[in-house]
Write a protein that holds these residues in place. Structure first.
Motif, PDB file in Angstrom:
ATOM      1  N   LYS A 274       3.278  11.476 -12.664  1.00 55.80           N
ATOM      2  CA  LYS A 274       2.628  11.364 -11.357  1.00 55.80           C
ATOM      3  C   LYS A 274       3.517  11.927 -10.248  1.00 55.80           C
ATOM      4  CE  LYS A 274      -0.351   7.455 -10.596  1.00 55.80           C
ATOM      5  NZ  LYS A 274      -0.283   5.979 -10.526  1.00 55.80           N
ATOM      6  N   ILE A 275       4.817  11.678 -10.354  1.00 54.49           N
ATOM      7  CA  ILE A 275       5.712  12.231  -9.337  1.00 54.49           C
ATOM      8  C   ILE A 275       5.689  13.751  -9.390  1.00 54.49           C
ATOM      9  CG2 ILE A 275       8.133  12.396  -8.620  1.00 54.49           C
ATOM     10  CD1 ILE A 275       8.388   9.478  -9.444  1.00 54.49           C
ATOM     11  N   GLY A 276       5.476  14.284 -10.579  1.00 51.41           N
ATOM     12  CA  GLY A 276       5.340  15.730 -10.694  1.00 51.41           C
ATOM     13  C   GLY A 276       4.179  16.271  -9.887  1.00 51.41           C
TER      14      GLY A 276
ATOM     15  N   GLU B 253      -4.755  10.109  -5.239  1.00 51.45           N
ATOM     16  CA  GLU B 253      -4.417   9.201  -6.342  1.00 51.45           C
ATOM     17  C   GLU B 253      -5.221   9.545  -7.581  1.00 51.45           C
ATOM     18  OE1 GLU B 253      -1.928   6.631  -6.433  1.00 51.45           O
ATOM     19  OE2 GLU B 253      -1.472   8.019  -4.808  1.00 51.45           O
TER      20      GLU B 253
ATOM     21  N   ARG C 169       0.827  -1.207   0.000  1.00 53.13           N
ATOM     22  CA  ARG C 169       0.000   0.000   0.000  1.00 53.13           C
ATOM     23  C   ARG C 169       0.862   1.258   0.000  1.00 53.13           C
ATOM     24  NH1 ARG C 169      -5.657  -0.303   3.059  1.00 53.13           N
ATOM     25  NH2 ARG C 169      -6.576  -1.562   1.433  1.00 53.13           N
TER      26      ARG C 169
ATOM     27  N   TYR D  25      -6.235   9.766   0.548  1.00 56.47           N
ATOM     28  CA  TYR D  25      -5.413   8.955  -0.338  1.00 56.47           C
ATOM     29  C   TYR D  25      -6.116   8.772  -1.683  1.00 56.47           C
ATOM     30  CZ  TYR D  25      -3.467   4.791  -2.458  1.00 56.47           C
ATOM     31  OH  TYR D  25      -2.937   3.901  -3.353  1.00 56.47           O
TER      32      TYR D  25
ATOM     33  N   SER E 117       1.644   4.531  -3.144  1.00 51.08           N
ATOM     34  CA  SER E 117       1.132   5.852  -2.789  1.00 51.08           C
ATOM     35  C   SER E 117       2.145   6.920  -3.142  1.00 51.08           C
ATOM     36  CB  SER E 117       0.838   5.903  -1.298  1.00 51.08           C
ATOM     37  OG  SER E 117       2.045   6.039  -0.604  1.00 51.08           O
ATOM     38  N   ARG E 118       1.789   8.107  -2.791  1.00 48.74           N
ATOM     39  CA  ARG E 118       2.655   9.259  -3.011  1.00 48.74           C
ATOM     40  C   ARG E 118       4.002   9.070  -2.313  1.00 48.74           C
ATOM     41  NH1 ARG E 118       2.804  13.911   0.343  1.00 48.74           N
ATOM     42  NH2 ARG E 118       3.403  15.808  -0.768  1.00 48.74           N
ATOM     43  N   VAL E 119       3.958   8.463  -1.114  1.00 49.98           N
ATOM     44  CA  VAL E 119       5.194   8.271  -0.355  1.00 49.98           C
ATOM     45  C   VAL E 119       6.122   7.300  -1.100  1.00 49.98           C
ATOM     46  CG1 VAL E 119       6.146   7.454   1.812  1.00 49.98           C
ATOM     47  CG2 VAL E 119       3.986   8.697   1.798  1.00 49.98           C
TER      48      VAL E 119
ATOM     49  N   ARG F 220      -5.625   3.810   3.585  1.00 57.25           N
ATOM     50  CA  ARG F 220      -6.400   4.179   2.397  1.00 57.25           C
ATOM     51  C   ARG F 220      -7.541   5.113   2.761  1.00 57.25           C
ATOM     52  NH1 ARG F 220      -4.806   0.492  -2.305  1.00 57.25           N
ATOM     53  NH2 ARG F 220      -2.630   0.820  -1.827  1.00 57.25           N
TER      54      ARG F 220
ATOM     55  N   LEU G 228      11.209  18.556  -8.428  1.00 57.65           N
ATOM     56  CA  LEU G 228       9.753  18.401  -8.493  1.00 57.65           C
ATOM     57  C   LEU G 228       9.116  18.624  -7.132  1.00 57.65           C
ATOM     58  CD1 LEU G 228       9.647  15.319 -10.819  1.00 57.65           C
ATOM     59  CD2 LEU G 228       9.062  17.653 -11.396  1.00 57.65           C
TER      60      LEU G 228
ATOM     61  N   HIS H  72       3.547  15.577  -6.976  1.00 58.73           N
ATOM     62  CA  HIS H  72       3.863  15.432  -5.558  1.00 58.73           C
ATOM     63  C   HIS H  72       3.412  16.626  -4.726  1.00 58.73           C
ATOM     64  CE1 HIS H  72       6.153  13.704  -2.248  1.00 58.73           C
ATOM     65  NE2 HIS H  72       6.452  14.937  -1.927  1.00 58.73           N
TER      66      HIS H  72
ATOM     67  N   ALA I 156      -1.728   6.337   3.280  1.00 48.39           N
ATOM     68  CA  ALA I 156      -1.445   5.275   2.323  1.00 48.39           C
ATOM     69  C   ALA I 156      -1.805   3.912   2.894  1.00 48.39           C
ATOM     70  CB  ALA I 156       0.026   5.305   1.932  1.00 48.39           C
TER      71      ALA I 156
ATOM     72  N   ALA J  66      -3.853  12.658  -9.088  1.00 47.82           N
ATOM     73  CA  ALA J  66      -2.574  12.461  -9.771  1.00 47.82           C
ATOM     74  C   ALA J  66      -2.797  11.802 -11.124  1.00 47.82           C
ATOM     75  CB  ALA J  66      -1.639  11.616  -8.910  1.00 47.82           C
TER      76      ALA J  66
ATOM     77  N   THR K 184      -0.315  17.214  -4.003  1.00 41.89           N
ATOM     78  CA  THR K 184      -1.034  16.239  -3.183  1.00 41.89           C
ATOM     79  C   THR K 184      -0.392  16.224  -1.804  1.00 41.89           C
ATOM     80  OG1 THR K 184       0.413  14.567  -4.093  1.00 41.89           O
ATOM     81  CG2 THR K 184      -1.760  14.731  -5.056  1.00 41.89           C
ATOM     82  N   SER K 185      -1.045  15.593  -0.850  1.00 38.47           N
ATOM     83  CA  SER K 185      -0.489  15.693   0.495  1.00 38.47           C
ATOM     84  C   SER K 185      -0.679  14.438   1.340  1.00 38.47           C
ATOM     85  CB  SER K 185      -1.123  16.886   1.216  1.00 38.47           C
ATOM     86  OG  SER K 185      -2.506  16.645   1.334  1.00 38.47           O
ATOM     87  N   SER K 186      -1.079  13.317   0.749  1.00 38.43           N
ATOM     88  CA  SER K 186      -1.326  12.158   1.600  1.00 38.43           C
ATOM     89  C   SER K 186      -0.005  11.623   2.157  1.00 38.43           C
ATOM     90  CB  SER K 186      -2.064  11.064   0.832  1.00 38.43           C
ATOM     91  OG  SER K 186      -1.401  10.770  -0.358  1.00 38.43           O
ATOM     92  N   ASN K 187      -0.044  11.135   3.385  1.00 37.14           N
ATOM     93  CA  ASN K 187       1.178  10.678   4.029  1.00 37.14           C
ATOM     94  C   ASN K 187       1.138   9.167   4.240  1.00 37.14           C
ATOM     95  OD1 ASN K 187      -0.534  10.292   6.185  1.00 37.14           O
ATOM     96  ND2 ASN K 187      -0.027  12.253   7.107  1.00 37.14           N
TER      97      ASN K 187
END
Lengths: 335, 296, 265
Positions: free
Chosen positions: C105-107, C130, A182, C126, A186-188, C122, A205, C109, C119, C133, C112-115
């Motif tokens: 998607k990394i762009g 997602e 998971r 999140y 995700s973003r992490v 969910r 970025l 970053h 993750a 993104a 977005t702000s989910s930690n």
């Protein structure tokens, strides 16, 4: 082959349940208790290697000190359960948190460092932890170690038998995979991978690389601590030499043999290494020679690992230009 | 106070051996461009080479040193062929793991062939002690052994510097260490030069190995991983490729750990060594070396 | 082009020395909202260094940088990105082993702000992140004609395409200003032309763009103003037409040869 994959994707949940059920049968199907012990070892090292893989495989740092985090977890369990009789299940997350805290401390000096400088700091930190464990007698038992660590309570089962202890490792391993999958999606997870692939680009970025590297260390250390906590009662007796740098190298060898940067790699690596070293026990010292030769041979023949490191910078940096590439070039002219 | 000063002398002497280890390590890292974890076992083989000279030839320090150099030098060829040559363009962890595998291989083979027990290395150098008064009631003890070791290290370091600066091969080595592509374009056989550099580094490690054995009066088969890490640490302190700074790093580690144990127990030796390393790296991420320029 | 508005990005007396080497010396620059600003100069003129100073890769030795009137001198690249200063790199800093979609998607970053917690559990956040993104990335890829390559590994694409992926990734930041370092390098003429159209289109959509480029046609046809650097110093600033006729630029940049001079016409 692709059909199998399709089917798998369709019935993914079902497939996992079947797999899990099979894994649950394993300890009862194996004829000898010693085989169940091997199975326990495989599961344990798979999770430990997985935790190192988080650091080495996903964020691209070369951590050599996983044995230190592992030791933190084991000693948390050993000391607190024998002295205060705290329950294993309470100590499991606590060991993880403590290890994560140490991971955070170790990550602080490494934030500015790169490559091999980082490696030596993690290695040094792991040695320092081992020496402290060896000398801090009131807590860690010093050179004598800690004996008779109580077995965990689990539905009244005799957890001193590997047959049942197996399920503790299975539980940890499954949770680890579930949570990690998971996180990686995700973003992490993307931030970690972006650091591995190209740190400058990641920074440009807006990925706060220091924060994410630190988080990565903490996450990897957390799981190493959890596994360490489960390891202590399993072997019943811990002492500092079990957490030497060789242990760390061993785990490193597992992830490189299995394949870095994939979830399956550490499992494959752990299985191979454990089965090999256990099944060759009758060879005594020669088994280490064979193990060493295997490591070198693997690096020569299949440096990306058996399961194949993910398509990443770790795999050796060669990109195969396939059909897609040809199509892409065609598209470029009219695009 | 006297204890403190004596520990300082011990630290200097041990630091001198570490300095030699670090010089060898830095030559390897500089010329080959990859770090090694097999260095401890290379030192061990050097020590064993000299040990058998003591056994069969008699106590003859120059020949023993030569044997140590030669046996580690030869092992260096194998290390190079197995762990480096193929992996110049591969990710770094591959050769790293190869050297870890190689170190396991040598360690276990040596234990099988020579036996796992610690071997005594006695009476190589006369066990004489000079007592040097420093005015007042304070005096320090200086062993002949320590004097010999320190002089040897200085002589070897100077020899290596001369070799790098005055000989054709030495200049080629420096060129390869600075820029492999440019060296290749200038007609230097990069692979062979890198191998030579690796072997010279290993040879110095071998000499450091026998000096350690003489210093501790024994050769064990298990303690070398720790020394390898000290060499690595000292080299990192010096910025990995700078010989003079690496030597300084080794000296510092030796002094710090010997002074450190004056305020605690001897078991904390390595804690001081690595603690010092980590603190130094926090303060100066590139080690002592001021610029990248000063290589090999 | 006298202007009374506050510039979007402003550099005042920027100097960057590497030891004794003066890579950039006393350069001033003002980029206004909504323009395409060009930076040109011979090789080694300090263009990329200047760019790196502006985006926080290096701190300047002297001088100040303002973004929307705020002093941002010496901030880290991460912070610069968070202020939505997006950039591409001269030597392509793509995540070569990731798919085009993942690159973009990394762009996303900073948007977005989910930690870690989000993750694992969910949470709603999140799912929202997602979704954002993926939608955002696909939108950008559609607009830059890369949609069909979304699942291709970025390193497998042609050079020109990789440059476009890098621009797409920078666009994912929703940048207030987009700094492109030689976006047309390594492209063939049709690719360059289509890139130029694309950049003009972005500009019409409201993006402020700064571009370092060697391709004269590209710069002359798309930029509203041009800054000329030589040996780290600013030698001229003005519209393309002014640059074309300026003697100093001619001699410094294009040399004495006629052939190079003719490239302008």
């Amino acid at each position: 082959m692709s059909k199998v994959k399709e089917l798998f994707n369709k019935y993914q949940v079902l497939a996992y349940i079947v797999l899990l059920a099979l894994l649950c049968v394993v300890p009862f199907a194996l004829p000898k208790a010693v085989y169940v012990r091997y199975a326990c070892n495989i599961l344990m090292y798979a999770t430990l290697a997985g935790s190192l893989n988080i650091i080495n495989g996903y964020s691209g740092q070369t951590c050599l000190g996983q044995a230190g985090f592992f030791a933190i977890g084991a000693y948390t369990m050993g000391a607190l359960s024998t002295k205060f009789g705290i329950s294993f299940w309470l100590l499991l997350p606590l060991a993880g948190i403590l290890a994560a805290f140490v991971g955070f401390l170790v990550s602080l000096p490494t934030l500015k460092l790169k490559g091999i400088y980082l490696s030596i700091v993690t290695l040094g930190a792991s040695e320092i932890i081992r020496i402290i464990a060896q000398t801090w007698t009131p807590v860690t038992g010093g050179a004598m170690g800690i004996k008779q660590i109580p077995y965990p309570e689990m539905f009244g089962l005799d957890t001193f038998r590997p047959k049942y202890y197996y399920f503790i490792f299975l539980f940890i391993g499954v949770i680890f995979l579930f949570v990690t999958k998971r996180v990686l999606q995700s973003r992490v997870g993307r931030a970690w991978i972006s650091i591995r692939e190209d740190e400058i680009a990641a920074k440009s970025l807006g990925v706060q690389t220091s924060f994410y590297k630190s988080l990565n260390f903490m996450y990897g250390a957390f799981w190493a601590g959890v596994v360490g906590c489960a390891y202590a009662p399993f072997v019943n007796y811990i002492e500092a030499s079990q957490f030497s740098t060789d242990t760390g190298f061993n785990v490193l060898a597992m992830i490189v043999i299995g394949g870095q940067g994939t979830l399956i790699g550490p499992i494959v690596g752990s299985t191979i290494v454990t089965l090999l070293t256990e099944s060759l026990r009758f060879l005594e010292s020669w088994r280490y020679v064979i193990y060493a030769v295997l490591i070198i041979a693997m690096m020569w023949l299949r440096p990306q690992g058996i399961a194949g490191a993910s398509r990443s910078i770790l795999a050796g940096g060669k990109i195969k230009r396939k059909k897609q590439a040809a199509g892409a070039e065609g598209g470029a002219t009219n695009g | 106070m006297e204890y403190f000063l004596n520990q300082l002398v011990n630290g200097l002497c041990q630091g001198a051996i570490y300095a030699l280890m670090a010089i060898g390590y830095s030559v390897i890292v500089g010329v080959v461009g990859m770090v090694t974890f097999a260095y401890g076992e290379i030192m061990m083989i050097g020590a064993f080479g000299a040990y058998y000279v003591f056994q069969f030839v008699g106590i003859n320090l120059p020949i023993a040193l030569l044997a140590a150099f030669a046996s580690s030098f030869l092992l260096g060829i194998i290390v190079y062929k197995l762990c480096y040559e193929r992996f110049f363009n591969a990710p770094r962890h591959i050769s790293l793991l190869c050297t870890i595998g190689f170190s396991m291989l040598i360690k276990n083979l040596v234990q099988i062939v020579f036996g796992p027990e610690t071997k005594p290395v006695l009476n190589i150098i006369d066990n004489r002690t000079f007592n040097i008064p420093l005015g007042g009631a304070i005096s320090i003890d200086l062993k002949l052994l320590q004097i010999v070791v320190m002089i040897l290290v200085v002589v070897l370091a100077v020899t290596l510097t001369l070799f790098f600066n005055r000989t054709r091969a030495g200049v080629a080595l420096r060129a390869v260490s600075q820029n492999k592509d440019a060296a290749y374009l200038m007609g230097i056989n990069v692979k062979r030069t890198a191998m030579l550099g690796n072997c010279i580094g290993c040879g110095f490690g071998g000499i450091a190995g026998i000096l350690l054995a003489i210093y501790y009066y024994s050769i064990s088969t298990t303690t070398w991983g720790g020394f390898s890490m000290k060499a690595f640490a000292a080299s990192v302190l010096g910025g990995l490729v700078d010989l003079r700074m690496s030597a300084l790093g080794g000296l510092c580690i030796g002094i710090v750990e010997n002074l450190g144990i004056t305020i605690s127990s001897a078991t904390f030796r390595d804690v001081f060594a690595f603690g010092f390393l980590i603190i130094m790296l926090v303060l100066r991420p590139q080690g002592f070396a001021s610029k990248k320029g000063n290589r090999v | 082009m006298a202007d009374t508005r506050t510039p979007l990005l402003e550099a005042k007396g920027i100097c960057k020395y590497f030891g004794g080497l003066k890579a950039v010396e006393e350069v001033d620059m003002q980029i206004m909202q909504g323009e395409i600003f060009g930076i040109i100069g011979p090789n080694g003129a300090g263009k990329t260094t200047f760019f790196n100073v502006c985006t926080g890769i290096y701190p300047p030795t002297k001088g100040k940088i303002y973004f929307e009137g705020e002093d941002i001198t010496g901030i880290s690249p991460e912070k610069a990105a968070q202020k939505r200063i997006a950039r591409t790199f001269q030597n392509l800093q793509l995540f070569k082993f990731m798919t085009v979609l993942d690159n973009v998607k990394i762009g996303c970053h900073i948007k977005t702000s989910s930690n870690l917690f989000d993750a694992v559990v969910r949470t709603k956040k999140y799912h929202r992140d997602e979704e954002y993104a993926i939608e955002k990335s696909l939108d950008i890829l559609r607009s830059i004609d890369l949609y069909e390559y979304r699942d291709t590994m970025a390193g497998n694409l042609s050079y020109g395409m990789q440059r476009k992926v890098e621009i797409a990734r920078a666009l994912a930041l929703d940048p207030k200003i987009l700094l492109l370092d030689e976006p047309a390098a390594g492209m063939n003429p049709p690719e360059t032309r289509s890139l130029m159209e694309f950049i003009k289109m972005l500009n019409q959509e409201g993006y402020t763009i700064t571009v370092i480029e060697h391709d004269m046609k590209f710069v002359m046809n798309s930029c509203s103003r041009i800054l000329v650097l030589n040996f780290g110093e600013k030698i001229f600033e003005g519209t393309p037409d002014e640059v074309k006729v300026n003697q100093e630029v001619q001699s410094a940049y294009f040399g004495r040869g006629l052939v190079a001079g003719e490239a302008l016409k």
